[in-house]
Design a protein around this motif. Structure first.
Motif, PDB file in Angstrom:
ATOM      1  N   ARG B 201      -0.143   7.056  -2.710  1.00 64.32           N
ATOM      2  CA  ARG B 201      -0.875   5.830  -3.042  1.00 64.32           C
ATOM      3  C   ARG B 201       0.060   4.631  -2.993  1.00 64.32           C
ATOM      4  N   LEU B 202       1.265   4.853  -3.438  1.00 61.92           N
ATOM      5  CA  LEU B 202       2.250   3.777  -3.359  1.00 61.92           C
ATOM      6  C   LEU B 202       2.489   3.404  -1.890  1.00 61.92           C
ATOM      7  N   ASP B 203       2.589   4.408  -1.069  1.00 63.35           N
ATOM      8  CA  ASP B 203       2.807   4.154   0.359  1.00 63.35           C
ATOM      9  C   ASP B 203       1.668   3.351   0.969  1.00 63.35           C
ATOM     10  N   GLY B 204       0.452   3.669   0.548  1.00 70.56           N
ATOM     11  CA  GLY B 204      -0.696   2.934   1.064  1.00 70.56           C
ATOM     12  C   GLY B 204      -0.619   1.462   0.669  1.00 70.56           C
ATOM     13  N   TYR B 205      -0.237   1.242  -0.571  1.00 69.06           N
ATOM     14  CA  TYR B 205      -0.054  -0.121  -1.065  1.00 69.06           C
ATOM     15  C   TYR B 205       1.001  -0.839  -0.231  1.00 69.06           C
ATOM     16  N   LEU B 206       2.127  -0.161  -0.049  1.00 68.62           N
ATOM     17  CA  LEU B 206       3.231  -0.772   0.692  1.00 68.62           C
ATOM     18  C   LEU B 206       2.826  -1.113   2.112  1.00 68.62           C
ATOM     19  N   GLN B 207       2.085  -0.198   2.718  1.00 66.37           N
ATOM     20  CA  GLN B 207       1.667  -0.407   4.095  1.00 66.37           C
ATOM     21  C   GLN B 207       0.817  -1.681   4.208  1.00 66.37           C
ATOM     22  N   ALA B 208      -0.156  -1.815   3.314  1.00 65.36           N
ATOM     23  CA  ALA B 208      -1.023  -2.997   3.344  1.00 65.36           C
ATOM     24  C   ALA B 208      -0.191  -4.254   3.112  1.00 65.36           C
ATOM     25  N   PHE B 209       0.720  -4.134   2.199  1.00 62.38           N
ATOM     26  CA  PHE B 209       1.575  -5.266   1.874  1.00 62.38           C
ATOM     27  C   PHE B 209       2.406  -5.670   3.092  1.00 62.38           C
ATOM     28  N   ARG B 210       2.971  -4.659   3.704  1.00 62.98           N
ATOM     29  CA  ARG B 210       3.850  -4.879   4.845  1.00 62.98           C
ATOM     30  C   ARG B 210       3.112  -5.628   5.958  1.00 62.98           C
ATOM     31  N   GLU B 211       1.855  -5.289   6.123  1.00 62.22           N
ATOM     32  CA  GLU B 211       1.093  -5.906   7.204  1.00 62.22           C
ATOM     33  C   GLU B 211       0.875  -7.403   6.991  1.00 62.22           C
ATOM     34  N   THR B 212       1.057  -7.815   5.748  1.00 59.10           N
ATOM     35  CA  THR B 212       0.936  -9.259   5.512  1.00 59.10           C
ATOM     36  C   THR B 212       2.211  -9.953   5.962  1.00 59.10           C
ATOM     37  N   GLY B 213       3.196  -9.147   6.310  1.00 62.28           N
ATOM     38  CA  GLY B 213       4.458  -9.722   6.745  1.00 62.28           C
ATOM     39  C   GLY B 213       5.445  -9.876   5.613  1.00 62.28           C
ATOM     40  N   GLY B 214       4.988  -9.613   4.407  1.00 62.06           N
ATOM     41  CA  GLY B 214       5.864  -9.802   3.260  1.00 62.06           C
ATOM     42  C   GLY B 214       6.453  -8.499   2.750  1.00 62.06           C
ATOM     43  N   ILE B 215       7.236  -8.624   1.730  1.00 64.54           N
ATOM     44  CA  ILE B 215       7.803  -7.471   1.063  1.00 64.54           C
ATOM     45  C   ILE B 215       7.540  -7.670  -0.413  1.00 64.54           C
ATOM     46  N   PRO B 216       7.092  -6.632  -1.110  1.00 63.53           N
ATOM     47  CA  PRO B 216       6.784  -6.812  -2.528  1.00 63.53           C
ATOM     48  C   PRO B 216       8.023  -7.299  -3.270  1.00 63.53           C
ATOM     49  N   ALA B 217       7.846  -8.338  -4.054  1.00 60.21           N
ATOM     50  CA  ALA B 217       8.964  -8.864  -4.832  1.00 60.21           C
ATOM     51  C   ALA B 217       9.461  -7.792  -5.785  1.00 60.21           C
ATOM     52  N   LYS B 218      10.703  -7.871  -6.094  1.00 56.90           N
ATOM     53  CA  LYS B 218      11.329  -6.973  -7.057  1.00 56.90           C
ATOM     54  C   LYS B 218      10.497  -6.972  -8.336  1.00 56.90           C
ATOM     55  N   GLY B 219      10.201  -5.815  -8.843  1.00 58.63           N
ATOM     56  CA  GLY B 219       9.493  -5.778 -10.112  1.00 58.63           C
ATOM     57  C   GLY B 219       7.986  -5.806 -10.003  1.00 58.63           C
ATOM     58  N   LEU B 220       7.478  -5.962  -8.798  1.00 61.96           N
ATOM     59  CA  LEU B 220       6.012  -5.924  -8.652  1.00 61.96           C
ATOM     60  C   LEU B 220       5.517  -4.486  -8.627  1.00 61.96           C
ATOM     61  N   ILE B 221       6.449  -3.575  -8.397  1.00 61.89           N
ATOM     62  CA  ILE B 221       6.070  -2.168  -8.391  1.00 61.89           C
ATOM     63  C   ILE B 221       6.532  -1.519  -9.683  1.00 61.89           C
TER      64      ILE B 221
END
Lengths: 334, 334
Positions: B201-221
């Motif tokens: 599930r985390l990977d799915g979140y990351l994938q969607a996030f990645r597609e926005t071109g961004g990287i989750p800020a530190k501490g958002l996970i």
DNA sequence: ACTACCCGCGAAACCGCTTTCACGAAGTCT
DNA sequence: AGACTTCGTGAAAGCGGTTTCGCGGGTAGT
């Protein structure tokens, strides 16, 4: 696939220098074997890592070491964490006694259906019933001598051992709490009145009410069905017919939660304007805002009680129904 | 107690005027019996109400007609309606195929414990595992040739068939939904990261996030553990470290509900200020206010998939993992 | 017409453990 | 001391199916 060659009695017997009959005696705890020989057998068993073949044992002895847990309904019931938990309790007690649990989730229906046949076929040593919609099957099965335990009070007075929560006492305590908190007009939202538990909880409510010297006003008792929606529905009705209602005892937490939601939507404060008490201490009691005051039942204990009642019967002891106690959990809603 | 005298092969054979061997052939669907005789046997079976003794059958054939459902944990797991429901699905499919479900709720622990022995002993024809904490036992059992199915993706890549929800796809869809709703800063509260589902599930979140071109800020996970408390805890932390968070994807509904509660307590509006998406479509998703937007998984289907994978294996077919689809359920929280 | 197969079917062994039965040894009673 | 029990034990008969093996008769090949 090379199935490990499991040793049999003949191997053990040879290794211990005794007959197979003696091996059997030792392994079944027959006291009449001379200690020396018993030890020789035990040593051989340990050394060879022998484990009895339960199937062969079952065939020869007529005891399968299996207890059926029969859930007289379809999937929906088992999705209720309540029964899952009860089952866990049962399973634990049974496995401690070397007995396995076989699960049958199926509308039991007629006394001639598949489940009935299975139970009569001697493939299980006993049956524990959950959510019994009718006593017919159990009544019929009783004649066959199959040890049985019913979880929940049966509808009719069969002399079949059962376990149940103290529904009456819990409901009484919950209602009493509302009275002690100063509520004057206390409504009751019952569960599916086709279940004995719902009736008993209603009786508990009535008893507490009666002790105040009053009689519940017409319409203060609403027949719900344990669902969230029915809790919401009846709360809405209550506010119309009895705007001055100041206490609600619901037969489970789900309905209580539904009631709280509606009360709040219609501008009532909980617990200031209306106090609400639920039953079960389900997870939802903690997550609802305000958290629900409720009657906790010890579900695992219920399952364990059912299991031990079964074990007792298998041991030929005669058993009495077990009623497990409830506990008033005071949170924010009342 | 007068156990109904069940007819045996010898009775049927006599009645039909054939040998017991022939009776056995007919009852096991052996084609090589002449239709006329087969009919005679069938008639006798019907007339006498014969039902095969499964224990004897098991002993002689080595097939017990029993499948173990092994839950590698203590009671707590089974109180989760999730597994109860999966079990129901399994049980239904199996019983449709004349197979019974035996339930073992126990920490599996070593590859040498009671459960392991039982499974190796040939008393069950196969095993279905829930909540596998380690692959050790399964790996060991594989050598014995026991048909197995794992519910949930195993940790290591065993070639043992498994069934699982599309955790990745579900999480992806949930996160994507938040993005589509205009969220800019989306946090993720994961489940117990020791479980494969949480990772996926985390990977799915990351994938969607990645597609926005961004990287989750530190501490958002935030690493949660599926509990209500952890949802509350991490929501609180998030508001401190990232006051401008405007979306939260939680790995299950319970944590999402906890997060919603905290958000509201701290003055944030859901969904206006912060949108929240859960996972499971558990009951709590409906009772939480606002009701939770979530990812529904078809739990019954999961159980049925596990059951049918087992049946397929017993029939000697070779099987592939089954991933069941998820569905985005849009309610009020996002 | 003669050997070679194949097919349907019954006899019997077998699965692994339990339990009855009977036997010899040891103990008890007159 | 002889007759009667009691006790520990092994032989063997199940429990109720499944499965191997081989037989007799019909079909096929030459």
């Amino acid at each position: 696939m090379v199935p490990a060659p499991r040793p049999t009695y003949s191997v053990i017997a040879k290794a211990a220098g005794v007959s197979e009959a003696t091996v059997s005696r030792v392994l079944n705890g027959d006291e009449s074997v001379h200690p020396d020989r018993a030890k020789r057998v035990q040593d051989a068993v340990d050394k060879l890592g022998y484990r009895k073949n339960r199937v062969a044992s079952a065939l020869a002895s007529g005891r399968s070491g299996l207890i059926a847990v029969v859930i007289d309904d379809d999937l929906s019931v088992f999705s209720d964490p309540f029964w899952g938990t009860v089952t866990s309790g049962v399973s634990r007690i049974l496995s401690e006694n070397g007995i396995h649990t076989v699960l049958m989730v199926s509308p039991v229906g007629s006394i001639d259906g598949g489940v009935a046949h299975y139970l009569k076929s001697g493939e299980v040593d006993g049956a524990i019933f959950f959510v019994l919609h009718s006593d017919a099957l159990v009544n019929n099965l009783k004649k066959s001598g199959l040890p049985m335990v019913i979880a929940g009070t049966p509808h009719s007075s069969l002399d079949i051992p059962f376990v149940d929560t103290d529904n009456f006492g819990g409901a009484y305590a919950g209602t009493k709490h509302l009275i002690n908190q100063g509520c004057k007009k206390i409504a009751c939202i019952t569960g599916d009145i086709g279940t004995t538990a719902a009736k008993q909880r209603l009786d508990g409510y009535l008893q507490a009410f009666r002790e105040t010297g009053g009689i519940p006003a017409k319409g203060l008792i609403c027949e719900g069905d344990y669902s969230l929606e029915s809790g919401m529905h009846h709360a809405r009705m209550l506010l119309e017919t009895h705007p001055d209602v100041d206490g609600i005892f619901a037969s489970n937490d789900l309905m209580a939660a539904g009631a709280v939601t509606v009360l709040q939507d219609l501008g009532r404060l909980v617990p200031e304007d209306v106090k609400v008490v639920g039953f079960d201490d389900a997870l939802i009691a903690q997550t609802t805002r305000p958290a629900l005051t409720t009657i906790r039942q010890d579900v695992v204990a219920l399952g364990e009680a059912a299991g031990s009642l079964m074990i007792a019967q298998l041991n030929g002891e005669d058993v009495k129904p077990i009623i497990t106690p409830t506990e008033l959990i005071i949170r924010a809603s009342a």
